[in-house]
Scaffold this motif. Structure first.
Motif, PDB file in Angstrom:
ATOM      1  N   ARG A   7      -4.640   6.354  -3.938  1.00  0.00           N
ATOM      2  CA  ARG A   7      -5.117   5.093  -4.482  1.00  0.00           C
ATOM      3  C   ARG A   7      -4.490   4.853  -5.845  1.00  0.00           C
ATOM      4  N   GLU A   8      -3.999   3.626  -6.009  1.00  0.00           N
ATOM      5  CA  GLU A   8      -3.328   3.316  -7.269  1.00  0.00           C
ATOM      6  C   GLU A   8      -4.313   2.793  -8.302  1.00  0.00           C
ATOM      7  N   GLU A   9      -3.824   2.687  -9.559  1.00  0.00           N
ATOM      8  CA  GLU A   9      -4.665   2.149 -10.629  1.00  0.00           C
ATOM      9  C   GLU A   9      -5.045   0.719 -10.318  1.00  0.00           C
ATOM     10  N   GLY A  10      -6.315   0.407 -10.461  1.00  0.00           N
ATOM     11  CA  GLY A  10      -6.718  -0.989 -10.292  1.00  0.00           C
ATOM     12  C   GLY A  10      -6.838  -1.416  -8.845  1.00  0.00           C
ATOM     13  N   GLU A  11      -6.683  -0.473  -7.946  1.00  0.00           N
ATOM     14  CA  GLU A  11      -6.814  -0.806  -6.534  1.00  0.00           C
ATOM     15  C   GLU A  11      -8.193  -0.344  -6.081  1.00  0.00           C
ATOM     16  N   ASP A  12      -8.902  -1.166  -5.368  1.00  0.00           N
ATOM     17  CA  ASP A  12     -10.184  -0.657  -4.883  1.00  0.00           C
ATOM     18  C   ASP A  12     -10.021  -0.141  -3.451  1.00  0.00           C
ATOM     19  N   LEU A  66     -10.201 -10.981  -1.311  1.00  0.00           N
ATOM     20  CA  LEU A  66      -9.704  -9.620  -1.264  1.00  0.00           C
ATOM     21  C   LEU A  66      -8.620  -9.401  -2.303  1.00  0.00           C
ATOM     22  N   ASP A  67      -7.852 -10.403  -2.485  1.00  0.00           N
ATOM     23  CA  ASP A  67      -6.676 -10.231  -3.328  1.00  0.00           C
ATOM     24  C   ASP A  67      -6.371 -11.574  -3.940  1.00  0.00           C
ATOM     25  N   GLN A  68      -6.125 -11.595  -5.206  1.00  0.00           N
ATOM     26  CA  GLN A  68      -5.904 -12.888  -5.841  1.00  0.00           C
ATOM     27  C   GLN A  68      -4.693 -12.826  -6.748  1.00  0.00           C
ATOM     28  N   ARG A  69      -3.751 -13.691  -6.523  1.00  0.00           N
ATOM     29  CA  ARG A  69      -2.593 -13.750  -7.403  1.00  0.00           C
ATOM     30  C   ARG A  69      -2.512 -15.150  -7.998  1.00  0.00           C
ATOM     31  N   ILE A  70      -2.203 -15.201  -9.271  1.00  0.00           N
ATOM     32  CA  ILE A  70      -2.123 -16.495  -9.950  1.00  0.00           C
ATOM     33  C   ILE A  70      -0.708 -16.675 -10.476  1.00  0.00           C
TER      34      ILE A  70
END
Lengths: 196, 493
Positions: free
Chosen positions: B391-396, B460-464
């Protein structure tokens, strides 16, 4: 199981469905296989529960109305013929389809039949009029709890005001054709099949 | 009367003698390499000859169909209809753009129902989920009635071939396989119980590994499973969790054939319970009582403890939770991804031409299923060991699970779905319908005072990202739609 697909559907039946709906031979056998896979009770007909088992349909806000469109008045089961007849509304319109028989009825996927299909999604009681209540019902299904009653009511009122010409506060089929851009129905009422 | 029966007696003796000799010698030829861990290559030869026969059969059927001028039923793997994959927002804007509304304010249009209507009918004709819970359709016929769709086109020669195949499968292969399976399981139970008496130490671990591997090798041969392992350098190591896509209970045997794992599961009664209890005597498997299964904390705790101990074998988990038909990978449950150790993904892909391994648990019970497996030609599959992931940083946990799932799907050539495998039996949650309703009501009402994620529920995932002065927010929802909402920045602030 799919193994019954081509054995239970007789050639004569396929020909009849072809004439009535305009689907090709391979499309009909393929759709019959789909019909049997949905038919969990294996009795040759589909019930409303069989449709609701499709998750993508169950989450569609208008899912129940669409399922309703497959069932004839007051019946709870639809057979393969009825299934195909309803699906035929969504075949693309072929402008070069020359009807050899001038007395033959209009093809199921004609413009007016597509519009009638859409009209019937609104007109639940089949009185050939979309009343304010019926319009509100469909609106409520599409927006859920996110819009207040007052706002929804005003949207409905505005729509009826624009469409209604004879002042009976409801929308008849003729008024429906004029207000809804019917090109939309023809473009969006098409499904393109991979096989011919 | 005695003289009358004598010739039959003789004949019976001869037949029995021959079948015993044949049976016993085949058993020897199969079991001895299994015990020693070598492979002679009989199974691959068998596979190649079968393929040739199948091709011949398909050609005959096509010829037969052409002669009668009829159509051969052919399955289409990419669906019946070409679906439009644009989002609700896009399609409604298209509807509006080609309409004749004079006002620039988006309002309700009666034609809006067509979007939902078309989507609905499309899903009736072909949907992504229900077809994953029944056996895959084959392109060519493999001489098994269960996968035949063109029964009308079988010529006499084909029928003879089919009959011969039936005879071979049921009278030779099936008894042989059942004997092998029984001996494999029997050996496992007896030997693990014996090893259980040895005190803990390197001897016990060593013997236990050897016994497990040997029994699984015998079981693999009893199914005539022809397995190809790829990328063995990525094989799971101690202190990690191995996750794989689930098609059948046989997945366990296929993976355990190549390495030692600790199994996780509910303890059953009956024969399976006996096997489970025997296995746990010699190596630490994780079996739960029925009541403990619901307690997620307990489960997580036991898994973490096991993983922390580096002398114990990697845990084998199937996060889908149910059997899927090997054409797709469905939602991974996040429990095993919360533990925080290395995850070793494994992709298993079966070749359906030799026998469909999928267990349709609503149609067949376990015994019926095993019989079908043992009377198919073979079980051919490929196993890919993927590089380990953490699991990476900031990944739930959910995002991590999806990342692992995508890797497995890509490697195995399977469709990556976000739908829950539990839809096999259960109803879909209402929240998905509510998401669609929220989206549509956003189109009706321009100004949305609240923030986008608030409006749309669980993202689930948000990119701006920015396009000029437009703030574009791309959100992956927990159903298979990725929607983009362009909002004027000044309005939201």
């Amino acid at each position: 199981m799919g193994s019954r697909a081509s054995t239970l559907l007789r050639e004569e039946e396929i020909e009849e469905i072809k004439k009535e709906t305009g689907f090709s031979h391979s499309q009909i056998t393929r759709l019959y296989s789909r019909f049997t896979s949905l038919d969990k009770g294996e009795n040759g007909t589909l019930s409303r529960e069989d449709f609701q088992r499709i998750p993508e349909l169950a989450i569609n806000p208008l899912g129940d109305r669409i399922i309703n469109a497959f069932f004839p008045e007051g019946e709870d089961q639809v057979n393969f013929r009825g299934f195909m007849r309803t699906l035929a509304h969504f075949r693309p319109i072929e402008d070069n389809e020359k009807n050899k028989d001038p007395i033959a009825s209009e093809p199921l996927n004609s413009r007016s039949n597509k519009l009638l299909f859409a009209f019937r999604l609104y007109d639940l009681d089949r009185d050939d009029k979309i009343s304010r209540d019926e319009l509100l019902q469909v609106l409520r299904m599409m927006v859920g709890v996110n819009i207040s009653d007052e706002q929804l009511g005003s949207i409905a009122d505005r729509t009826i005001q624009e469409a209604d010409q004879n002042g009976d506060n409801s929308i008849s089929f003729n008024e429906f054709i004029k207000v809804g851009n019917f090109l939309i129905f023809c473009i969006f009422g098409n499904m393109n099949y991979y096989l011919t | 009367m005695g003289w009358f029966l004598l010739p039959f007696d003789n004949l019976l003796c001869i037949v029995l003698g021959i079948s015993f000799t044949v049976g016993f010698s085949s058993l020897l030829v199969i079991v001895v390499p299994a015990v020693l861990g070598v492979s002679i290559g009989i199974r691959r030869l068998y596979m190649k000859s079968l393929l040739k026969v199948f091709e011949w059969a398909t050609v005959r059927m096509e010829r037969g169909a052409k002669e009668k001028n009829q159509h051969l039923y052919k399955p289409y793997s990419n669906g019946i209809i070409a679906k439009e994959l644009s989002s609700l927002e896009q399609e409604i804007q298209e509807l509006r753009a080609s309409g004749t509304t004079l006002s620039s304010e988006p309002e309700f249009e009666m034609a809006d129902i067509m979007y939902f209507c078309r989507r609905g009918v499309e899903s009736i004709v072909d949907d992504e989920v229900t077809k994953r819970f029944s056996a895959q359709e084959l392109e060519s016929w493999n001489l098994l009635t269960r996968s035949n769709f063109n029964a009308r086109h079988i010529s006499l020669r084909l029928s003879v071939l089919w009959g011969l195949g039936l005879f071979i499968r049921y009278s030779f292969l099936l008894p042989l396989r059942v004997t092998l399976a029984a001996s494999g399981i029997g050996l496992l139970v007896v030997l693990t119980t014996i090893v259980g008496f040895i005190p803990s130490g390197w001897l016990r671990t060593y013997l236990s590994e050897k016994i497990h591997l040997m029994s699984y090798r015998i079981c693999v041969r009893s199914l005539t499973a022809i397995i190809t392992y790829h990328n063995s350098e990525n094989k799971p190591k101690n202190g990690g969790i191995c996750v794989a896509n689930h098609t059948t209970p046989i997945d366990v045997i296929i993976l355990a054939n190549d390495g030692c794992y600790s199994m996780v599961g509910q303890i059953h009664g009956g024969l399976i319970g006996v096997v489970q209890r025997a296995m746990v005597k010699s190596s630490p498997h994780i079996w739960f009582e029925r009541s403990e299964v619901k307690d997620r904390h307990l489960v997580a705790e036991r898994l973490s403890n096991h993983v922390a101990d580096k002398t114990k074998h990697p845990i084998l988990i199937f996060p889908e939770g149910t059997c899927i038909n090997n054409t797709s990978v469905m939602m991974f449950k996040k429990g095993s991804f919360e533990i925080g150790c290395t995850v070793y993904p494994v992709a298993i892909k079966y070749d359906p031409r030799f026998g469909d391994a999928f267990w349709n648990s609503s149609k067949f019970g376990m015994v019926n299923y095993l019989l079908r497996m043992m009377s198919s030609w073979a079980i051919v599959c490929s196993v890919w060991y993927l590089p380990p992931m953490s699991r990476e940083e900031g990944e739930d946990a959910v995002q991590f699970a999806n990342r692992v799932k995508a890797a497995i799907a890509t490697q195995g050539g399977l469709v990556d779905l976000l739908w829950d495998g539990g839809l096999k039996r259960g109803k879909v949650k209402n929240t998905f319908k509510e998401e669609q309703q929220k989206l549509y009501s956003k189109v009706l009402v321009i100004k949305c005072q609240r923030s986008p994620t608030h409006c749309l529920g669980e993202a689930l995932d948000q990119r701006i990202y920015w396009i000029g002065s437009l703030k574009v927010i791309s959100i992956t929802m927990n159903y298979s739609d990725t929607i983009s909402i362009a909002m004027n920045y000044s309005e939201t602030m």
